[in-house]
Design an enzyme around this catalytic site. Structure first.
Site, PDB file in Angstrom:
ATOM      1  NE  ARG A 144      -4.309  -1.617   1.780  1.00 51.94           N
ATOM      2  CZ  ARG A 144      -5.255  -1.969   2.626  1.00 51.94           C
ATOM      3  NH1 ARG A 144      -5.084  -1.772   3.920  1.00 51.94           N
ATOM      4  NH2 ARG A 144      -6.376  -2.509   2.205  1.00 51.94           N
ATOM      5  CE  LYS A 162     -20.565 -16.652   7.413  1.00 49.93           C
ATOM      6  NZ  LYS A 162     -20.863 -15.787   8.565  1.00 49.93           N
ATOM      7  N   GLY A 174     -10.092  -8.560  -0.659  1.00 48.13           N
ATOM      8  CA  GLY A 174      -8.944  -8.840   0.212  1.00 48.13           C
ATOM      9  C   GLY A 174      -8.335 -10.220   0.078  1.00 48.13           C
ATOM     10  N   GLY A 194     -12.799  -4.072   0.896  1.00 48.38           N
ATOM     11  CA  GLY A 194     -14.212  -3.698   1.018  1.00 48.38           C
ATOM     12  C   GLY A 194     -14.652  -2.744  -0.075  1.00 48.38           C
TER      13      GLY A 194
END
Length: 401
Positions: free
Chosen positions: A37, A202, A358, A381
């Protein structure tokens, strides 16, 4: 289209207040263990330096939740690391708001870089109200605003969104510009066939992604833990595999929507199962509909790996959001490796590839090089919400071209 630093004109001597995402992992001695980053913001920092601007970086580290926890969450180690990378001293400002900051920043020279202490030490940073007091305080530090923090663009925080409303011009940095361009190009103007690989544990966390992608893709590969909800919804035996019983109707609805739209849904036919998630028990390959009791699915089987790879290699645009197995354990990583290898091969043959989210990014970094893909997103996100078709507050607040 949003304005970027390219649209600023003459900024020599002006103060650039730049929101960046340098939320990097560190060891117990506060050494940066992954500088991805930090490296990602360098093009914007260098661009502003070359133009003679005074560069004031704003960022967060971790989740101090509005409490001043410098021992745990200070950005000072990041300032030191950035000094090494840039080959010059980066001024670290211990108290970003108030007279202390004004005095320290007065000495900043053209082309020099400063980093403010963790902006999340202030409760007002994450406040959900419309109070602009903190935004106005921060705005005093700069002559214009740059947002280069795509990783935090989905947050409606003071430094990511509110500030852009009071400090003008408000433009994107080069990383933000690239993120928006690459993700938009893949989603809105793909060279076909367009294949999306959606994995993860999920269905519930990926409903928006799946529904938005079905309107855009030619092929949808569904892997990872969430695939077992689809298997069970169709009457298959899934043993102890992860499953969301309350999402089975959603799974059936997604299948129907794909069929109605003519989207090819590609699912596992065989899976690697285990009776011990540590990988030290019995691991075997079985039919996806016949997972025995006491066993759970943890990876795509060899037949499935080939099927996924064949679809990917025949594609011209590929978007990956989520791994297809529990890749963190080397015993369960072959499926995710096979998918990434196929994406790399397709990219070498001219396909556009975007890795977003991620876990996918972690897997891509673990098994490949970032250069092997067209674009590896820095925002977990944020890229997830972008792929869902949501408006990102940090992008929305910037000036339009």
């Amino acid at each position: 289209m949003k304005k970027s630093v390219h649209d600023l004109g003459d900024i020599k001597g002006k103060r650039a207040l730049v929101r960046v995402d340098v939320n990097v992992p560190m060891d117990e001695n506060k050494n940066v263990t992954d500088d991805t980053r930090i490296r990602a913001i360098l093009p914007t920092v260098q661009f502003l330096k070359d133009k003679g601007a005074k560069i004031i970086l704003m960022a967060h580290l971790g989740r101090p939740k509005g409490e001043w926890k410098a021992a745990e969450f200070s950005l000072e180690p990041v300032a030191k690391y950035l000094s090494k990378v840039l080959g010059e001293d980066v001024l670290f400002v211990k108290s970003p708001v108030g007279e202390g900051a004004d005095k320290e920043l007065e000495a900043l020279k053209d082309g020099q870089v400063a980093l403010l202490e963790n902006i999340r030490f202030y409760k007002a940073e994450e406040a959900k109200d419309d109070d602009m007091t903190f935004a106005n305080e921060l705005a005093k530090l700069g002559d214009f605003y740059v947002n280069d923090a795509f990783g935090a663009a989905h947050r409606n925080h003071t430094s990511t969104a509110k500030l852009a409303k009071v400090l003008k011009p408000a433009v994107s940095g080069l990383l933000m510009e690239k993120e928006i361009r690459c993700l938009s190009q893949a989603l809105d103007n793909p060279v076909r066939p367009f294949t999306a690989v959606v994995g993860g544990a999920k269905v519930s966390s990926k409903i928006g992604v799946l529904e938005n992608l079905i309107d855009k893709v030619d092929n949808l590969i569904i892997g990872g833990g969430m695939a077992y909800t689809f298997v069970k919804a169709n009457g298959g035996k899934i043993g102890n595999s992860i499953c969301e019983d309350d999402q089975m109707d959603v799974a059936k609805a997604i299948e129907k929507k794909a069929a109605d739209k003519g989207v090819k849904l590609v699912m596992a036919t065989d899976v690697l199962v285990t009776d011990d998630f540590s990988g030290n028990g019995t691991n075997k390959v079985v039919n996806v509909n016949e997972i025995p009791d006491g066993f759970e699915g943890v990876d795509a089987g060899p037949e499935t790996q080939k099927a996924f790879a064949d679809v990917i290699k025949a594609s011209k645009t590929i978007l990956m959001n989520g791994p297809v197995g529990a890749f963190e354990n080397p015993a369960f990583a072959e499926g995710t490796k096979a998918v990434l290898k196929a994406i790399v091969e397709a990219t070498k043959n001219g396909a556009v590839s975007v890795i977003g989210g991620g876990d996918s990014v972690s897997a891509a970094k673990k098994f490949c090089n970032a250069e092997d893909f067209t674009h590896v997103s820095t925002g977990g996100g944020a890229s997830l919400e972008f792929i869902e078709g949501k408006v990102l507050p940090g992008v929305d607040a910037l000036d339009n071209k």
